[in-house]
Structure formats: structure tokens, C-alpha cells
Design a protein around this motif. Structure first.
Motif, PDB file in Angstrom:
ATOM      1  N   HIS A  13      -7.487  -0.535  -1.788  1.00 40.68           N
ATOM      2  CA  HIS A  13      -7.126   0.876  -1.867  1.00 40.68           C
ATOM      3  C   HIS A  13      -8.412   1.698  -1.969  1.00 40.68           C
ATOM      4  CE1 HIS A  13      -2.694   0.558  -2.496  1.00 40.68           C
ATOM      5  NE2 HIS A  13      -3.030  -0.672  -2.812  1.00 40.68           N
ATOM      6  N   ALA A  14      -8.279   3.000  -2.163  1.00 37.83           N
ATOM      7  CA  ALA A  14      -9.444   3.868  -2.274  1.00 37.83           C
ATOM      8  C   ALA A  14     -10.300   3.417  -3.453  1.00 37.83           C
ATOM      9  CB  ALA A  14      -9.003   5.319  -2.455  1.00 37.83           C
ATOM     10  N   VAL A  15     -11.546   3.040  -3.174  1.00 37.88           N
ATOM     11  CA  VAL A  15     -12.403   2.475  -4.201  1.00 37.88           C
ATOM     12  C   VAL A  15     -12.651   3.470  -5.333  1.00 37.88           C
ATOM     13  CG1 VAL A  15     -14.693   1.499  -4.658  1.00 37.88           C
ATOM     14  CG2 VAL A  15     -13.507   0.941  -2.550  1.00 37.88           C
ATOM     15  N   SER A  16     -12.694   4.764  -5.013  1.00 40.44           N
ATOM     16  CA  SER A  16     -12.995   5.755  -6.039  1.00 40.44           C
ATOM     17  C   SER A  16     -11.938   5.793  -7.136  1.00 40.44           C
ATOM     18  CB  SER A  16     -13.102   7.147  -5.402  1.00 40.44           C
ATOM     19  OG  SER A  16     -11.886   7.506  -4.775  1.00 40.44           O
ATOM     20  N   ASN A  17     -10.753   5.246  -6.869  1.00 37.64           N
ATOM     21  CA  ASN A  17      -9.694   5.234  -7.867  1.00 37.64           C
ATOM     22  C   ASN A  17      -9.758   4.023  -8.794  1.00 37.64           C
ATOM     23  OD1 ASN A  17      -8.419   7.596  -7.166  1.00 37.64           O
ATOM     24  ND2 ASN A  17      -7.124   6.641  -5.625  1.00 37.64           N
ATOM     25  N   GLY A  18     -10.548   3.036  -8.439  1.00 41.85           N
ATOM     26  CA  GLY A  18     -10.421   1.738  -9.085  1.00 41.85           C
ATOM     27  C   GLY A  18     -11.270   1.512 -10.308  1.00 41.85           C
ATOM     28  N   ALA A  75      -4.096 -10.447   0.055  1.00 44.10           N
ATOM     29  CA  ALA A  75      -4.119  -9.369  -0.929  1.00 44.10           C
ATOM     30  C   ALA A  75      -3.073  -8.309  -0.627  1.00 44.10           C
ATOM     31  CB  ALA A  75      -5.503  -8.726  -0.985  1.00 44.10           C
ATOM     32  N   LEU A  76      -2.800  -8.073   0.644  1.00 41.02           N
ATOM     33  CA  LEU A  76      -1.862  -7.023   1.051  1.00 41.02           C
ATOM     34  C   LEU A  76      -0.755  -7.610   1.903  1.00 41.02           C
ATOM     35  CD1 LEU A  76      -4.308  -4.120   2.039  1.00 41.02           C
ATOM     36  CD2 LEU A  76      -3.122  -4.451  -0.134  1.00 41.02           C
ATOM     37  N   ALA A  77       0.463  -7.163   1.660  1.00 43.83           N
ATOM     38  CA  ALA A  77       1.609  -7.622   2.446  1.00 43.83           C
ATOM     39  C   ALA A  77       1.566  -7.007   3.840  1.00 43.83           C
ATOM     40  CB  ALA A  77       2.906  -7.233   1.746  1.00 43.83           C
ATOM     41  N   GLY A  78       1.853  -7.813   4.841  1.00 45.22           N
ATOM     42  CA  GLY A  78       1.968  -7.303   6.203  1.00 45.22           C
ATOM     43  C   GLY A  78       0.660  -6.963   6.868  1.00 45.22           C
ATOM     44  N   VAL A  79      -0.459  -7.387   6.308  1.00 45.14           N
ATOM     45  CA  VAL A  79      -1.780  -7.093   6.865  1.00 45.14           C
ATOM     46  C   VAL A  79      -2.505  -8.411   7.089  1.00 45.14           C
ATOM     47  CG1 VAL A  79      -4.004  -5.962   6.447  1.00 45.14           C
ATOM     48  CG2 VAL A  79      -1.887  -4.874   5.671  1.00 45.14           C
ATOM     49  N   ALA A  80      -3.205  -8.528   8.229  1.00 45.95           N
ATOM     50  CA  ALA A  80      -3.948  -9.751   8.518  1.00 45.95           C
ATOM     51  C   ALA A  80      -4.915 -10.049   7.375  1.00 45.95           C
ATOM     52  CB  ALA A  80      -4.699  -9.615   9.831  1.00 45.95           C
ATOM     53  N   ASN A  81      -4.946 -11.284   6.946  1.00 45.72           N
ATOM     54  CA  ASN A  81      -5.765 -11.687   5.801  1.00 45.72           C
ATOM     55  C   ASN A  81      -7.217 -11.881   6.244  1.00 45.72           C
ATOM     56  OD1 ASN A  81      -6.767 -12.680   3.437  1.00 45.72           O
ATOM     57  ND2 ASN A  81      -5.580 -14.573   3.429  1.00 45.72           N
ATOM     58  N   PRO A  82      -8.156 -11.087   5.707  1.00 44.55           N
ATOM     59  CA  PRO A  82      -9.562 -11.234   6.109  1.00 44.55           C
ATOM     60  C   PRO A  82     -10.314 -12.321   5.348  1.00 44.55           C
ATOM     61  CG  PRO A  82      -9.381  -9.430   4.569  1.00 44.55           C
ATOM     62  CD  PRO A  82      -7.978  -9.959   4.777  1.00 44.55           C
ATOM     63  N   MET A  83      -9.664 -12.956   4.375  1.00 41.63           N
ATOM     64  CA  MET A  83     -10.360 -13.906   3.522  1.00 41.63           C
ATOM     65  C   MET A  83     -10.443 -15.289   4.171  1.00 41.63           C
ATOM     66  SD  MET A  83     -10.605 -11.434   1.526  1.00 41.63           S
ATOM     67  CE  MET A  83     -11.882 -12.255   0.579  1.00 41.63           C
ATOM     68  N   ARG A  84     -11.492 -16.010   3.835  1.00 37.51           N
ATOM     69  CA  ARG A  84     -11.662 -17.364   4.343  1.00 37.51           C
ATOM     70  C   ARG A  84     -10.813 -18.351   3.545  1.00 37.51           C
ATOM     71  NH1 ARG A  84     -18.036 -18.564   4.912  1.00 37.51           N
ATOM     72  NH2 ARG A  84     -17.157 -20.674   4.826  1.00 37.51           N
ATOM     73  N   PRO A  85     -10.198 -19.337   4.204  1.00 36.92           N
ATOM     74  CA  PRO A  85      -9.471 -20.369   3.449  1.00 36.92           C
ATOM     75  C   PRO A  85     -10.426 -21.115   2.526  1.00 36.92           C
ATOM     76  CG  PRO A  85      -8.979 -20.509   5.803  1.00 36.92           C
ATOM     77  CD  PRO A  85     -10.132 -19.569   5.662  1.00 36.92           C
ATOM     78  N   PRO A 116       0.797  -1.233   0.000  1.00 40.10           N
ATOM     79  CA  PRO A 116       0.000   0.000   0.000  1.00 40.10           C
ATOM     80  C   PRO A 116       0.826   1.278   0.000  1.00 40.10           C
ATOM     81  CG  PRO A 116      -0.907  -1.596   1.542  1.00 40.10           C
ATOM     82  CD  PRO A 116       0.402  -2.157   1.089  1.00 40.10           C
ATOM     83  N   GLY A 117       2.019   1.255   0.565  1.00 41.41           N
ATOM     84  CA  GLY A 117       2.821   2.467   0.649  1.00 41.41           C
ATOM     85  C   GLY A 117       3.715   2.731  -0.544  1.00 41.41           C
ATOM     86  N   HIS A 118       3.694   1.856  -1.531  1.00 40.37           N
ATOM     87  CA  HIS A 118       4.604   2.025  -2.668  1.00 40.37           C
ATOM     88  C   HIS A 118       4.189   3.224  -3.510  1.00 40.37           C
ATOM     89  CE1 HIS A 118       7.215   1.093  -6.029  1.00 40.37           C
ATOM     90  NE2 HIS A 118       7.724   0.068  -5.353  1.00 40.37           N
ATOM     91  N   LEU A 170       4.580   3.846  -6.602  1.00 37.43           N
ATOM     92  CA  LEU A 170       4.063   3.559  -7.930  1.00 37.43           C
ATOM     93  C   LEU A 170       2.540   3.477  -7.944  1.00 37.43           C
ATOM     94  CD1 LEU A 170       4.567   2.938 -10.897  1.00 37.43           C
ATOM     95  CD2 LEU A 170       4.967   0.540 -10.274  1.00 37.43           C
ATOM     96  N   ASN A 171       1.949   3.084  -6.809  1.00 30.98           N
ATOM     97  CA  ASN A 171       0.488   3.002  -6.757  1.00 30.98           C
ATOM     98  C   ASN A 171      -0.149   4.334  -7.117  1.00 30.98           C
ATOM     99  OD1 ASN A 171       0.311   0.269  -5.886  1.00 30.98           O
ATOM    100  ND2 ASN A 171       0.779   0.900  -3.796  1.00 30.98           N
ATOM    101  N   GLN A 172       0.307   5.393  -6.473  1.00 28.14           N
ATOM    102  CA  GLN A 172      -0.283   6.702  -6.721  1.00 28.14           C
ATOM    103  C   GLN A 172      -0.083   7.138  -8.172  1.00 28.14           C
ATOM    104  OE1 GLN A 172      -2.253   8.240  -4.614  1.00 28.14           O
ATOM    105  NE2 GLN A 172      -2.652   9.831  -6.128  1.00 28.14           N
ATOM    106  N   ARG A 173       1.112   6.879  -8.706  1.00 26.06           N
ATOM    107  CA  ARG A 173       1.367   7.265 -10.091  1.00 26.06           C
ATOM    108  C   ARG A 173       0.436   6.513 -11.046  1.00 26.06           C
ATOM    109  NH1 ARG A 173       6.940   6.967  -8.552  1.00 26.06           N
ATOM    110  NH2 ARG A 173       7.300   5.129  -9.871  1.00 26.06           N
ATOM    111  N   GLN A 174       0.228   5.226 -10.777  1.00 23.23           N
ATOM    112  CA  GLN A 174      -0.652   4.460 -11.653  1.00 23.23           C
ATOM    113  C   GLN A 174      -2.105   4.923 -11.542  1.00 23.23           C
ATOM    114  OE1 GLN A 174       1.051   0.142 -10.928  1.00 23.23           O
ATOM    115  NE2 GLN A 174       0.180   0.284 -12.979  1.00 23.23           N
ATOM    116  N   PHE A 175      -2.549   5.196 -10.330  1.00 22.92           N
ATOM    117  CA  PHE A 175      -3.923   5.664 -10.160  1.00 22.92           C
ATOM    118  C   PHE A 175      -4.121   7.032 -10.823  1.00 22.92           C
ATOM    119  CE2 PHE A 175      -4.447   2.782  -6.307  1.00 22.92           C
ATOM    120  CZ  PHE A 175      -5.399   1.975  -6.917  1.00 22.92           C
ATOM    121  N   GLU A 176      -3.132   7.904 -10.730  1.00 28.17           N
ATOM    122  CA  GLU A 176      -3.247   9.214 -11.380  1.00 28.17           C
ATOM    123  C   GLU A 176      -3.335   9.056 -12.897  1.00 28.17           C
ATOM    124  OE1 GLU A 176       0.117  11.363  -9.966  1.00 28.17           O
ATOM    125  OE2 GLU A 176      -0.768  11.779  -7.997  1.00 28.17           O
TER     126      GLU A 176
END
Length: 388
Positions: free
Chosen positions: A214-219, A234-244, A180-182, A184-190
Motif C-alpha cells: 500500500h502507500a508507504v507513507s501510511n505505514g 501478499a495481495l489477493a488476485g495480484v501476480a506474486n513478485p516474490m521468489r519461492p 487492496p480495495g477493502h 477497512l484499510n483506509q479506516r485503519q490507516f486514518e
């Protein structure tokens, strides 16, 4: 009263003969897609089912997603798209991996939609449309920073200003959305917002599984969940909310005792520091349980010292020695002797060992483990239709 117990269907090898089994929880898959669809709003959610639905089976995955409300699917190849159409004839199916001239007749009869990403492909498609008198739809892929497929942003903006044959979808792919902090994300969304303005009124898509968080309005108007839908991170370093969704288990062939000072496996790389009970299982790298999960004797162990693990009888047990083509050994010394016997199953990943934890032990990612699953497993599909 309707039963809430999942219905079990099977595929693959005969369970009496197979060396391992896959249990695929289609209710969890649907629940994950529903969660991602809700998180995608106001965008609609599609489903990425390339690579045989990430190894789980297009014929099993697509129908339950269709029943859950998914109407758009993405595949890599035409052959995959035809398989989607065979089980969901009314689905809208985009083919991601470019356009080959020989495939044009198949597009004409199948209603698959190619994703075009070069002047060559666009010219090929529009010329064929003109010659046939058919105005078959296409999607446009724009590269906003990945340097893989797609027109450059400048090329796409020029194309938007001059073309008469507009795409039905303009899309890009995010290179670093799992971080999320990279920057390149912002550059690609712009860049993506410039494309949306230039292709006003055209459906747009940027968010993959990671992008959804990420911000849904950008997607854009359409999200493209993939790995998260199948239970992966889906995200590195963040607890995974998805079910196995997938549980992989290997069957025990034999339990033996190696004496202190002996070695185990190819290359004699595992030196036994105590008398060791070893469970040998009938699953190996020919089945997609990667050799890099070995407990010793592979280059990765010089960097990541912990290899793969199994789970049996309420305990995690380490891989010992090298994973081989057809067999993997586990150190079960700490288990009571009566707790494991030939014919039992050891979980390789699932509810007790996360898919991505197993992948990290292999120096890989959950994508590779899922899409490497072999065809020698007995497969069990669980589905109640409840999705909860």
C-alpha cells in the motif's frame, strides 16, 4: 575467485531414512527481504520470525537476515525471542503475544521487548518497572479495526496524553491489507495517522507484508514483512513478485496399478475410471501435507473439486483418494513408466507448484502450509550469501 554455488547445510531426519525433504533457499529468502526493505522505504524493514520462522527454522533464518542488514525481529512468544537472541544477540526483538506476569524476570535478563495491548498489561509492566527501579522498554499495540489485541484508538489517545512512561514503538495490525480495495484499510490507516500524531517522536509500525504494497507513507517507520519474505502471496488476485523459498517433496515408496472399476484409499472414495498407475509417497497429514488436499473423500471436494497436485518428470500429477497420516497417492498414469520409480521425489509445492496454489487446493493459505511442516523431513538449506 569466490564460488557462487550455494553452500548446503542439512537438518532434521537422515536423508536415507526420511519419507520427504524440504529444500529451503536462504538466498531467495534474503532477496525477498531485501526487495521488501526497499519497497518499505522510507520506513525500515524488520522481519517476522514467529512460529519458528514460519516453519523454516529460527536458527537458520535469523542469521542470514542479520547478515543482510535486518536488525529488528518480531516473534509471538518469549521462547521464540530467546532463540532469536541466541543466534543474534544484538538484535532488537519484540514479543507480540502479550505479557504474562511470570515472564517478567526473563525480560529483565534477555532484553526482549514486550508488545503490550491492555491496561492490565501496561499496569503490570509499569508497576514492575517502579518496583525494580528498571525502566525496561515496551511497545504499545493499538487495535484500529481488527478486534484482536490492543488498546482501542480512544484508549491509546488518552494514554498518550497522560502517560510519562512512553513506549519505544506504537503499532497496529491490518486486518484486510491483502485486499487492496477493502474499505477497512483506509479506516485503519486514518486511525494510525492519529496515533502517530499523538505519539509524536515515537517509532511507529503498521505495515505487514500486504501493507508494504500500500502507500508507504501510511505505514509508519517500521514495516513487518512476514509471509512475503518466505515466498508467499501478499495481495489477493495480484501476480506474486516474490521468489519461492521452500520446496517440499515426497518420496515414492511404491508404484502399483489399480484396475478400472476398483477404488483407491480409505473410504473407497476414488473410483478408478481406467487402469491407473498410482505412486504412493511417504508423506501425509502428520507431516503437514493437509488432509484437505485429498483428491476425494473430504468435505472440501464438494466445493473445490480439484485437490492437490504433485510435479514429477516434467508433469503435474493429481492426488488420488484421501491424504492419510503417513502417505499420499498420486495418479501417474500419463507418465512414461521409466520416468518414475520408487525412491524418486514428487514436488508438492515449490518452483513448479506455487505455495499458495497448493494452499488454495486445501481450502487454506500459504501460512498454514508452511507453519504445519512436520519434523520428519530431511531439510536442506541452500545459501551462498549472495542473496540474488
Amino acid at each position: 575467485m569466490t564460488s557462487t554455488q550455494p553452500h548446503i547445510t542439512t537438518a532434521g531426519a537422515d536423508p536415507r531414512l526420511a519419507g520427504g525433504r524440504l529444500t529451503i533457499d536462504l538466498d531467495a529468502l534474503v532477496a525477498n527481504w531485501t526487495f521488501l526493505a526497499e519497497k518499505s522505504k522510507p520506513a525500515k524493514a524488520s522481519a517476522v520470525v514467529k512460529a519458528n520462522a514460519y516453519g523454516l527454522g529460527i536458527e537458520q533464518v535469523v542469521p542470514v537476515l542479520w547478515d543482510a542488514g535486518c536488525r529488528t525481529f518480531f516473534v509471538a512468544l518469549v521462547e521464540e525471542g530467546l532463540r532469536v537472541k541466541a543466534v543474534a544477540p544484538d538484535a532488537r526483538v519484540f514479543v507480540l503475544n502479550g505479557l504474562f506476569a511470570e515472564a517478567r524476570p526473563v525480560y529483565e535478563t534477555s532484553k526482549l521487548i514486550p508488545v503490550l495491548g491492555s491496561d492490565f498489561e501496561i499496569n503490570l509492566w509499569t508497576r514492575a518497572n517502579a518496583e525494580s527501579g528498571l525502566k525496561l522498554p515496551y511497545a504499545l499495540h493499538v487495535d484500529t479495526g481488527m478486534n484482536r489485541l490492543g488498546l482501542t484508538v480512544a484508549e491509546a489517545l488518552e494514554f498518550a496524553a497522560n502517560t510519562r512512561e512512553m513506549p519505544v514503538l506504537v503499532m497496529t495490525h491490518l486486518a484486510t491489507a491483502d485486499e487492496p480495495g477493502h474499505l477497512l484499510n483506509q479506516r485503519q490507516f486514518e486511525s494510525f495517522q492519529k496515533l502517530r500524531a499523538a505519539f509524536a517522536g515515537i517509532e511507529s509500525s503498521a505495515s505487514n507484508s500486504s501493507g508494504i504494497f500500500h502507500a508507504v507513507s501510511n505505514g509508519g517507520d517500521l514495516s513487518r514483512p512476514g509471509i512475503a519474505m518466505y515466498g508467499g502471496e501478499a495481495l489477493a488476485g495480484v501476480a506474486n513478485p516474490m521468489r519461492p523459498v521452500v520446496t517440499l517433496e515426497a518420496r515414492v515408496v511404491q508404484i502399483r496399478t489399480g484396475l478400472k472399476g476398483e477404488t483407491a484409499g480409505y473410504g473407497a472414495t476414488a473410483l478408478l475410471e481406467r487402469d491407473t498407475r498410482i505412486a504412493i509417497c511417504s508423506t501425509g497429514y502428520a507431516d503437514g501435507y493437509l488432509r484437505s488436499l485429498s483428491g476425494s473423500g473430504t468435505p472440501l471436494r464438494n466445493v473445490v473439486h480439484k485437490g492437490g497436485e504433485g510435479f514429477v518428470a516434467g508433469h503435474k500429477v493429481p492426488v488420488i483418494g484421501r491424504v492419510t497420516m503417513d502417505m499420499t497417492s498420486f495418479d501417474v498414469t500419463g507418465l512414461p513408466e521409466a520416468s518414475i520409480k520408487p525412491g524418486d521425489y514428487i514436488e508438492l509445492f515449490g518452483h513448479n507448484i506455487a505455495l499458495d496454489d497448493a494452499a488454495r487446493a486445501a481450502g487454506s493459505i500459504g501460512f498454514e502450509l508452511l507453519t504445519s511442516l512436520g519434523n520428519r523431513y530431511h531439510r536442506r538449506y541452500l545459501y551462498s550469501g549472495k542473496g540474488d
